[in-house]
Design an enzyme around this catalytic site. Structure first.
Site, PDB file in Angstrom:
ATOM      1  N   ASN A 113     -60.352  52.880  59.643  1.00 34.70           N
ATOM      2  CA  ASN A 113     -60.489  52.789  61.286  1.00 34.70           C
ATOM      3  C   ASN A 113     -60.321  54.199  61.923  1.00 34.70           C
ATOM      4  O   ASN A 113     -59.159  54.263  61.924  1.00 34.70           O
ATOM      5  CB  ASN A 113     -59.551  51.591  61.600  1.00 34.70           C
ATOM      6  CG  ASN A 113     -59.530  51.597  63.281  1.00 34.70           C
ATOM      7  OD1 ASN A 113     -60.209  52.118  63.850  1.00 34.70           O
ATOM      8  ND2 ASN A 113     -58.550  50.670  63.605  1.00 34.70           N
ATOM      9  N   TRP A 114     -61.371  54.964  62.098  1.00 33.96           N
ATOM     10  CA  TRP A 114     -61.129  56.120  62.610  1.00 33.96           C
ATOM     11  C   TRP A 114     -60.548  56.236  64.052  1.00 33.96           C
ATOM     12  O   TRP A 114     -60.344  57.366  64.707  1.00 33.96           O
ATOM     13  CB  TRP A 114     -62.371  56.931  62.438  1.00 33.96           C
ATOM     14  CG  TRP A 114     -62.800  57.311  61.104  1.00 33.96           C
ATOM     15  CD1 TRP A 114     -62.221  56.888  59.889  1.00 33.96           C
ATOM     16  CD2 TRP A 114     -64.088  57.748  60.357  1.00 33.96           C
ATOM     17  NE1 TRP A 114     -62.986  57.442  58.744  1.00 33.96           N
ATOM     18  CE2 TRP A 114     -63.962  57.830  59.252  1.00 33.96           C
ATOM     19  CE3 TRP A 114     -65.210  58.256  61.252  1.00 33.96           C
ATOM     20  CZ2 TRP A 114     -65.098  58.529  58.370  1.00 33.96           C
ATOM     21  CZ3 TRP A 114     -66.171  58.872  60.650  1.00 33.96           C
ATOM     22  CH2 TRP A 114     -66.114  58.927  59.254  1.00 33.96           C
ATOM     23  N   LYS A 115     -60.529  55.012  64.738  1.00 37.47           N
ATOM     24  CA  LYS A 115     -60.259  54.960  65.997  1.00 37.47           C
ATOM     25  C   LYS A 115     -60.690  55.954  66.903  1.00 37.47           C
ATOM     26  O   LYS A 115     -61.958  56.441  66.884  1.00 37.47           O
ATOM     27  CB  LYS A 115     -58.577  55.024  65.980  1.00 37.47           C
ATOM     28  CG  LYS A 115     -57.860  53.980  65.145  1.00 37.47           C
ATOM     29  CD  LYS A 115     -56.292  53.787  65.317  1.00 37.47           C
ATOM     30  CE  LYS A 115     -55.738  52.997  64.385  1.00 37.47           C
ATOM     31  NZ  LYS A 115     -54.526  52.745  64.372  1.00 37.47           N
TER      32      LYS A 115
ATOM     33  N   HIS B  28     -58.352  43.887  67.171  1.00 35.93           N
ATOM     34  CA  HIS B  28     -57.301  44.955  66.621  1.00 35.93           C
ATOM     35  C   HIS B  28     -56.160  44.929  67.645  1.00 35.93           C
ATOM     36  O   HIS B  28     -56.218  45.071  68.799  1.00 35.93           O
ATOM     37  CB  HIS B  28     -57.806  46.397  66.564  1.00 35.93           C
ATOM     38  CG  HIS B  28     -57.017  47.325  65.927  1.00 35.93           C
ATOM     39  ND1 HIS B  28     -55.935  48.158  66.547  1.00 35.93           N
ATOM     40  CD2 HIS B  28     -56.794  47.696  64.586  1.00 35.93           C
ATOM     41  CE1 HIS B  28     -55.363  48.800  65.802  1.00 35.93           C
ATOM     42  NE2 HIS B  28     -55.927  48.653  64.473  1.00 35.93           N
TER      43      HIS B  28
ATOM     44  N   GLU C 194     -51.948  43.020  60.076  1.00 36.52           N
ATOM     45  CA  GLU C 194     -51.589  44.162  60.617  1.00 36.52           C
ATOM     46  C   GLU C 194     -50.202  44.134  61.363  1.00 36.52           C
ATOM     47  O   GLU C 194     -50.425  43.975  62.546  1.00 36.52           O
ATOM     48  CB  GLU C 194     -52.567  45.080  61.150  1.00 36.52           C
ATOM     49  CG  GLU C 194     -53.854  45.281  60.688  1.00 36.52           C
ATOM     50  CD  GLU C 194     -54.486  46.422  61.092  1.00 36.52           C
ATOM     51  OE1 GLU C 194     -54.584  47.634  60.333  1.00 36.52           O
ATOM     52  OE2 GLU C 194     -55.148  46.318  62.159  1.00 36.52           O
TER      53      GLU C 194
ATOM     54  N   GLY D 214     -50.050  58.913  62.375  1.00 35.92           N
ATOM     55  CA  GLY D 214     -49.805  59.223  61.062  1.00 35.92           C
ATOM     56  C   GLY D 214     -48.142  58.837  60.644  1.00 35.92           C
ATOM     57  O   GLY D 214     -47.967  58.653  59.410  1.00 35.92           O
TER      58      GLY D 214
ATOM     59  N   SER E 121     -50.080  51.870  58.674  1.00 32.65           N
ATOM     60  CA  SER E 121     -49.539  52.991  57.955  1.00 32.65           C
ATOM     61  C   SER E 121     -49.874  52.891  56.426  1.00 32.65           C
ATOM     62  O   SER E 121     -49.001  53.315  55.678  1.00 32.65           O
ATOM     63  CB  SER E 121     -48.061  53.040  58.187  1.00 32.65           C
ATOM     64  OG  SER E 121     -47.713  53.296  59.348  1.00 32.65           O
TER      65      SER E 121
ATOM     66  N   GLY F  94     -56.014  53.538  59.056  1.00 29.01           N
ATOM     67  CA  GLY F  94     -56.151  54.103  60.221  1.00 29.01           C
ATOM     68  C   GLY F  94     -56.017  55.627  60.024  1.00 29.01           C
ATOM     69  O   GLY F  94     -57.098  56.229  59.552  1.00 29.01           O
TER      70      GLY F  94
HETATM   71  P1  PGA Z   1     -52.642  53.027  60.624  1.00 29.26           P
HETATM   72  O1  PGA Z   1     -53.581  52.284  61.623  1.00 29.26           O
HETATM   73  O2  PGA Z   1     -52.786  53.261  59.390  1.00 29.26           O
HETATM   74  O3  PGA Z   1     -52.694  54.687  61.352  1.00 29.26           O
HETATM   75  O4  PGA Z   1     -51.242  52.775  60.921  1.00 29.26           O
HETATM   76  C1  PGA Z   1     -54.078  51.163  61.218  1.00 29.26           C
HETATM   77  C2  PGA Z   1     -54.837  50.302  62.032  1.00 29.26           C
HETATM   78  O5  PGA Z   1     -54.416  50.331  63.176  1.00 29.26           O
HETATM   79  O6  PGA Z   1     -55.656  49.637  61.779  1.00 29.26           O
END
Ligand code: PGA
Length: 251
Positions: free
Chosen positions: A7-9, A93, A164, A173, A209, A230
């Protein structure tokens, strides 16, 4: 079969998204062993798709609206995403739920829209920190599943559940990782709950994470078929290492 959903958000701009996709396609992947799907921002979607087009990598939507077309300013439908090559979509999400205010009802509509458009939805569920501190994890998980799935016929639907924990999702991060034993308990709850909605074996995914160092502890959990990184999925070295670890774990 194992899955990695990256997920590159809104971490990458157009140029960075393209560059990452170009690096990604240089890494060989066997689609029958490992499905890797990336979720770029909607404006970079088509350009990224063009890079991935003759590769084994899939592309997905971070969010879809439910009405196929009409007077809906600013909306992007599941049908449109399907037209431009999405095979998966994230639905519900936590950033949609808690930053943009999506309700369980919205999420149900988005889920249904994906199914209608023949995109596999990845339904994201998880408790907040407040839920956890107040012993409401079980309540939250059950409710999020029930609000989407009650009275829904899921027999012919391919979909995924991503657990999640909201408090474990990183802000750029640095997030608190969830203890794998705790995640395992929630996964068995989800598995049990799903029985009342479908007899199918629904692939379960962990997110929050996830990185190259801890991915093994999540992908090794019983019943877990994949991970949803992410921030780590926006860095090619991290993503590559995550892929290597996930492939190595024999189930
Ligand atoms: P993250 O994000 O790995 O940066 O915690 C995961 C997500 O929100 O899908």
């Amino acid at each position: 079969m194992k899955y990695i959903f990256g997920n590159w958000k809104l971490y990458l701009n157009n140029e960075e998204s393209l560059y990452l996709a170009e690096q990604l396609v240089t890494i060989p992947v066997e689609k029958n062993e490992l499905e890797v799907c990336v979720f770029p921002n909607a404006l970079s979607f088509q350009a990224v798709k063009n890079v991935l087009v003759s590769s084994e990598y899939a592309i997905g939507a971070q969010n879809v609206n439910w009405t196929p077309r009409g007077a809906y300013t600013g909306a992007l439908s599941a049908v449109l995403f399907k037209e431009v090559g999405a095979t998966f979509a994230l639905v519900g999400h936590s950033e949609r739920r808690y930053v943009f205010g999506d309700t369980n009802e919205d999420i149900r509509h988005r889920f249904e829209a994906c199914v209608d458009a023949r995109i596999a939805p990845v339904l994201c569920i998880g408790e907040t920190e407040d839920d956890k501190e107040n012993g409401k994890t079980e309540y939250r998980i059950k409710k999020q599943l029930m609000k989407v799935f009650e009275n829904m016929d899921l027999d012919d639907t391919q979909f995924f559940i991503a657990y999640e924990p909201v408090w474990a999702i990183s802000q750029g991060g640095s997030g608190k990782a969830c203890a794998p034993e705790d995640a395992a308990q929630v996964f068995s709850l989800i598995k049990e709950e799903l029985k009342q909605y479908t007899a199918n074996d629904v692939p379960l995914i962990y997110g929050g994470s996830v990185n190259a160092k801890n991915v093994e502890s999540y992908i090794s959990l019983e019943g877990v078929s994949g991970v949803l990184p992410g921030h780590a999925s926006t860095k090619i070295e991290d993503l590559k290492q995550i892929m290597e670890v996930v492939l190595q774990i024999k189930k």
